[in-house]
Motif scaffolding. Structure first.
Motif, PDB file in Angstrom:
ATOM      1  N   LEU A  13       0.792  -1.220   0.000  1.00  0.00           N
ATOM      2  CA  LEU A  13       0.000   0.000   0.000  1.00  0.00           C
ATOM      3  C   LEU A  13       0.831   1.279   0.000  1.00  0.00           C
ATOM      4  CD1 LEU A  13      -2.963  -0.795   2.397  1.00  0.00           C
ATOM      5  CD2 LEU A  13      -3.157   0.259   0.161  1.00  0.00           C
ATOM      6  N   ARG A  14       2.094   1.200   0.282  1.00  0.00           N
ATOM      7  CA  ARG A  14       2.867   2.424   0.475  1.00  0.00           C
ATOM      8  C   ARG A  14       2.981   3.259  -0.795  1.00  0.00           C
ATOM      9  NH1 ARG A  14       6.250  -0.955   3.953  1.00  0.00           N
ATOM     10  NH2 ARG A  14       5.697  -0.465   6.116  1.00  0.00           N
ATOM     11  N   SER A  15       3.296   2.634  -1.908  1.00  0.00           N
ATOM     12  CA  SER A  15       3.594   3.407  -3.116  1.00  0.00           C
ATOM     13  C   SER A  15       2.447   4.302  -3.587  1.00  0.00           C
ATOM     14  CB  SER A  15       4.060   2.485  -4.246  1.00  0.00           C
ATOM     15  OG  SER A  15       3.076   1.539  -4.583  1.00  0.00           O
ATOM     16  N   ILE A  21      -1.058  13.033  -6.586  1.00  0.00           N
ATOM     17  CA  ILE A  21      -2.028  13.814  -5.821  1.00  0.00           C
ATOM     18  C   ILE A  21      -2.094  13.370  -4.372  1.00  0.00           C
ATOM     19  CG2 ILE A  21      -4.512  14.229  -5.554  1.00  0.00           C
ATOM     20  CD1 ILE A  21      -4.709  14.351  -8.582  1.00  0.00           C
ATOM     21  N   LEU A  22      -2.017  12.063  -4.120  1.00  0.00           N
ATOM     22  CA  LEU A  22      -2.148  11.570  -2.749  1.00  0.00           C
ATOM     23  C   LEU A  22      -0.992  12.027  -1.886  1.00  0.00           C
ATOM     24  CD1 LEU A  22      -3.487   7.944  -3.350  1.00  0.00           C
ATOM     25  CD2 LEU A  22      -4.736  10.091  -3.094  1.00  0.00           C
ATOM     26  N   LYS A  23       0.191  12.095  -2.441  1.00  0.00           N
ATOM     27  CA  LYS A  23       1.344  12.588  -1.679  1.00  0.00           C
ATOM     28  C   LYS A  23       1.205  14.084  -1.429  1.00  0.00           C
ATOM     29  CE  LYS A  23       6.388  12.707  -1.541  1.00  0.00           C
ATOM     30  NZ  LYS A  23       6.478  14.126  -1.125  1.00  0.00           N
ATOM     31  N   ARG A  24       0.817  14.840  -2.453  1.00  0.00           N
ATOM     32  CA  ARG A  24       0.666  16.285  -2.289  1.00  0.00           C
ATOM     33  C   ARG A  24      -0.392  16.611  -1.242  1.00  0.00           C
ATOM     34  NH1 ARG A  24       0.740  16.472  -8.019  1.00  0.00           N
ATOM     35  NH2 ARG A  24      -1.447  17.155  -8.053  1.00  0.00           N
ATOM     36  N   ALA A  25      -1.461  15.839  -1.231  1.00  0.00           N
ATOM     37  CA  ALA A  25      -2.517  16.077  -0.241  1.00  0.00           C
ATOM     38  C   ALA A  25      -1.984  15.904   1.171  1.00  0.00           C
ATOM     39  CB  ALA A  25      -3.689  15.133  -0.486  1.00  0.00           C
ATOM     40  N   GLN A  26      -1.132  14.906   1.372  1.00  0.00           N
ATOM     41  CA  GLN A  26      -0.541  14.695   2.692  1.00  0.00           C
ATOM     42  C   GLN A  26       0.477  15.775   3.020  1.00  0.00           C
ATOM     43  OE1 GLN A  26       0.102  10.202   3.574  1.00  0.00           O
ATOM     44  NE2 GLN A  26      -0.011  10.335   1.331  1.00  0.00           N
ATOM     45  N   ASP A  27       1.272  16.152   2.041  1.00  0.00           N
ATOM     46  CA  ASP A  27       2.273  17.200   2.257  1.00  0.00           C
ATOM     47  C   ASP A  27       1.619  18.530   2.624  1.00  0.00           C
ATOM     48  OD1 ASP A  27       4.260  15.386   1.693  1.00  0.00           O
ATOM     49  OD2 ASP A  27       4.585  16.079  -0.365  1.00  0.00           O
ATOM     50  N   LYS A  28       0.435  18.782   2.076  1.00  0.00           N
ATOM     51  CA  LYS A  28      -0.301  20.010   2.380  1.00  0.00           C
ATOM     52  C   LYS A  28      -1.007  19.941   3.732  1.00  0.00           C
ATOM     53  CE  LYS A  28      -1.491  21.407  -2.368  1.00  0.00           C
ATOM     54  NZ  LYS A  28      -2.636  21.647  -3.302  1.00  0.00           N
ATOM     55  N   GLY A  29      -0.992  18.777   4.352  1.00  0.00           N
ATOM     56  CA  GLY A  29      -1.689  18.611   5.627  1.00  0.00           C
ATOM     57  C   GLY A  29      -3.187  18.471   5.484  1.00  0.00           C
ATOM     58  N   SER A 138      -6.507 -10.694  -4.643  1.00  0.00           N
ATOM     59  CA  SER A 138      -5.764 -11.496  -3.675  1.00  0.00           C
ATOM     60  C   SER A 138      -5.818 -10.897  -2.279  1.00  0.00           C
ATOM     61  CB  SER A 138      -4.304 -11.668  -4.121  1.00  0.00           C
ATOM     62  OG  SER A 138      -3.699 -10.400  -4.311  1.00  0.00           O
ATOM     63  N   GLY A 139      -6.236  -9.665  -2.173  1.00  0.00           N
ATOM     64  CA  GLY A 139      -6.392  -9.018  -0.878  1.00  0.00           C
ATOM     65  C   GLY A 139      -7.082  -7.685  -1.061  1.00  0.00           C
ATOM     66  N   GLY A 140      -7.477  -7.067   0.041  1.00  0.00           N
ATOM     67  CA  GLY A 140      -8.219  -5.812  -0.034  1.00  0.00           C
ATOM     68  C   GLY A 140      -7.370  -4.566  -0.104  1.00  0.00           C
ATOM     69  N   GLU A 141      -6.039  -4.722  -0.185  1.00  0.00           N
ATOM     70  CA  GLU A 141      -5.157  -3.552  -0.161  1.00  0.00           C
ATOM     71  C   GLU A 141      -5.379  -2.635  -1.356  1.00  0.00           C
ATOM     72  OE1 GLU A 141      -3.634  -6.281   2.759  1.00  0.00           O
ATOM     73  OE2 GLU A 141      -4.143  -6.609   0.654  1.00  0.00           O
ATOM     74  N   LEU A 142      -5.392  -3.208  -2.549  1.00  0.00           N
ATOM     75  CA  LEU A 142      -5.576  -2.372  -3.736  1.00  0.00           C
ATOM     76  C   LEU A 142      -6.955  -1.724  -3.742  1.00  0.00           C
ATOM     77  CD1 LEU A 142      -3.866  -4.608  -6.446  1.00  0.00           C
ATOM     78  CD2 LEU A 142      -2.884  -2.722  -5.125  1.00  0.00           C
ATOM     79  N   ALA A 143      -7.944  -2.459  -3.270  1.00  0.00           N
ATOM     80  CA  ALA A 143      -9.287  -1.884  -3.163  1.00  0.00           C
ATOM     81  C   ALA A 143      -9.306  -0.727  -2.170  1.00  0.00           C
ATOM     82  CB  ALA A 143     -10.288  -2.955  -2.744  1.00  0.00           C
ATOM     83  N   ALA A 144      -8.600  -0.866  -1.052  1.00  0.00           N
ATOM     84  CA  ALA A 144      -8.514   0.208  -0.058  1.00  0.00           C
ATOM     85  C   ALA A 144      -7.843   1.438  -0.648  1.00  0.00           C
ATOM     86  CB  ALA A 144      -7.756  -0.274   1.179  1.00  0.00           C
ATOM     87  N   ALA A 145      -6.818   1.226  -1.486  1.00  0.00           N
ATOM     88  CA  ALA A 145      -6.133   2.343  -2.131  1.00  0.00           C
ATOM     89  C   ALA A 145      -7.063   3.051  -3.106  1.00  0.00           C
ATOM     90  CB  ALA A 145      -4.875   1.850  -2.843  1.00  0.00           C
ATOM     91  N   VAL A 146      -7.855   2.271  -3.850  1.00  0.00           N
ATOM     92  CA  VAL A 146      -8.806   2.858  -4.800  1.00  0.00           C
ATOM     93  C   VAL A 146      -9.820   3.733  -4.073  1.00  0.00           C
ATOM     94  CG1 VAL A 146     -10.734   2.282  -6.332  1.00  0.00           C
ATOM     95  CG2 VAL A 146      -8.561   1.088  -6.573  1.00  0.00           C
ATOM     96  N   VAL A 147     -10.389   3.209  -3.005  1.00  0.00           N
ATOM     97  CA  VAL A 147     -11.382   3.964  -2.239  1.00  0.00           C
ATOM     98  C   VAL A 147     -10.755   5.223  -1.634  1.00  0.00           C
ATOM     99  CG1 VAL A 147     -12.809   3.904  -0.150  1.00  0.00           C
ATOM    100  CG2 VAL A 147     -12.871   1.995  -1.761  1.00  0.00           C
ATOM    101  N   SER A 148      -9.559   5.099  -1.095  1.00  0.00           N
ATOM    102  CA  SER A 148      -8.879   6.253  -0.505  1.00  0.00           C
ATOM    103  C   SER A 148      -8.617   7.330  -1.544  1.00  0.00           C
ATOM    104  CB  SER A 148      -7.557   5.812   0.141  1.00  0.00           C
ATOM    105  OG  SER A 148      -7.787   4.901   1.189  1.00  0.00           O
ATOM    106  N   ILE A 152      -9.940  11.117  -1.238  1.00  0.00           N
ATOM    107  CA  ILE A 152      -8.974  12.185  -0.991  1.00  0.00           C
ATOM    108  C   ILE A 152      -9.026  13.260  -2.066  1.00  0.00           C
ATOM    109  CG2 ILE A 152      -6.494  12.689  -0.866  1.00  0.00           C
ATOM    110  CD1 ILE A 152      -6.196   9.934   0.551  1.00  0.00           C
ATOM    111  N   ARG A 153      -9.203  12.872  -3.320  1.00  0.00           N
ATOM    112  CA  ARG A 153      -9.197  13.862  -4.399  1.00  0.00           C
ATOM    113  C   ARG A 153     -10.369  14.840  -4.298  1.00  0.00           C
ATOM    114  NH1 ARG A 153     -12.078  13.174  -8.851  1.00  0.00           N
ATOM    115  NH2 ARG A 153     -10.392  13.914 -10.210  1.00  0.00           N
ATOM    116  N   LEU A 154     -11.387  14.504  -3.501  1.00  0.00           N
ATOM    117  CA  LEU A 154     -12.537  15.381  -3.313  1.00  0.00           C
ATOM    118  C   LEU A 154     -12.335  16.405  -2.206  1.00  0.00           C
ATOM    119  CD1 LEU A 154     -15.419  12.747  -3.594  1.00  0.00           C
ATOM    120  CD2 LEU A 154     -14.714  14.387  -5.339  1.00  0.00           C
ATOM    121  N   LEU A 155     -11.297  16.240  -1.398  1.00  0.00           N
ATOM    122  CA  LEU A 155     -11.092  17.156  -0.278  1.00  0.00           C
ATOM    123  C   LEU A 155     -10.719  18.545  -0.796  1.00  0.00           C
ATOM    124  CD1 LEU A 155      -9.024  14.851   2.118  1.00  0.00           C
ATOM    125  CD2 LEU A 155     -11.490  15.276   2.128  1.00  0.00           C
TER     126      LEU A 155
END
Length: 227
Positions: A13-15, A21-29, A138-148, A152-155
């Motif tokens: 999930l890290r990458s 956009i997801l990194k910039r959103a975190q960098d902006k707080g 194979s697991g819910g990680e990629l699905a969790a990333a999709v939902v996130s 996040i892009r709507l914030l």
């Protein structure tokens, strides 16, 4: 907003959260994303997190104790608006869910694995069950990333042009219309004249008609939902 994702594979999930956009959103707080390795809450000397299912059958089941310990620890630190479980038999995630969840403050997302989680987790901890489609990963990680990503892009402040998200596909149960950029002519193929007219009402009308026709041709079920 804060999103806590519980997973047995945090490295998977890290990458997605370290780029674009997801990194910039975190960098902006604007958002905090925290990954929690469920194995840290595993049972016994081998940090066990899964076991055979009662009654027999193929596939392992995620144990109840590690998940309860992890989620209850998080809930002791702050109040969560939703505890979401990513599972193929959940409600199909759509733009309406993304809009709703983007208004929340704190979310927990549990990425399912193996044959799923002990039903007692679903009965007593989970408040929302979501799927990203009628297929099994194979697991819910990629699905969790999709939902996130969709949330996040709507914030406010995440996208450079905050009106962009309002014209995305599915926001009004219509697919997005065709879009064009320079050059105005390429290999004899021209951009529709109306887009070069500068007449914004005509442009809006054209885009709406194109969106409707595209939806009618490709996803008529969305038009049924509007009735």
């Amino acid at each position: 907003m804060r999103i806590d994702i519980i997973t047995v594979l945090p490295e998977l999930l890290r990458s997605p959260f370290e780029a674009s956009i997801l990194k910039r959103a975190q960098d902006k707080g604007l958002v905090e994303v925290h990954l929690h390795n469920l194995k840290e809450y595993g049972q016994g000397k081998h940090n066990q997190i899964d076991d055979y299912q009662f009654g027999g059958g193929a596939g392992m089941v995620m144990m109840v104790e590690p998940i309860f310990e992890c989620i209850e620890k998080l809930q002791s630190e702050r109040k969560y608006d939703q505890v979401i479980y990513m599972t193929p038999d959940g409600e199909t995630f759509n733009q309406s869910h993304a809009n709703q969840l983007s208004l929340q403050e704190n979310l927990i997302i549990l990425a399912g694995h193996y044959k799923g989680v002990d039903q007692r987790v679903r009965d007593h901890l989970i408040t929302m069950e979501l799927s990203i489609g009628d297929f099994v990963l194979s697991g819910g990680e990629l699905a969790a990333a999709v939902v996130s990503d969709a949330i996040i892009r709507l914030l406010p402040g995440v996208l450079n042009d905050e009106t962009s998200a309002l014209t995305d596909s599915f926001q009004d149960n219509l697919l997005a219309p065709p879009v064009y950029t320079r050059p105005a002519e390429f290999r004899g193929w021209k951009v529709p004249d109306v887009l070069l007219s500068g007449h914004f009402q005509k442009i809006d009308d054209w885009r709406h008609e194109q969106a409707y026709q595209r939806t009618l041709n490709r996803r008529p079920d969305l038009l049924d939902d509007k009735k």
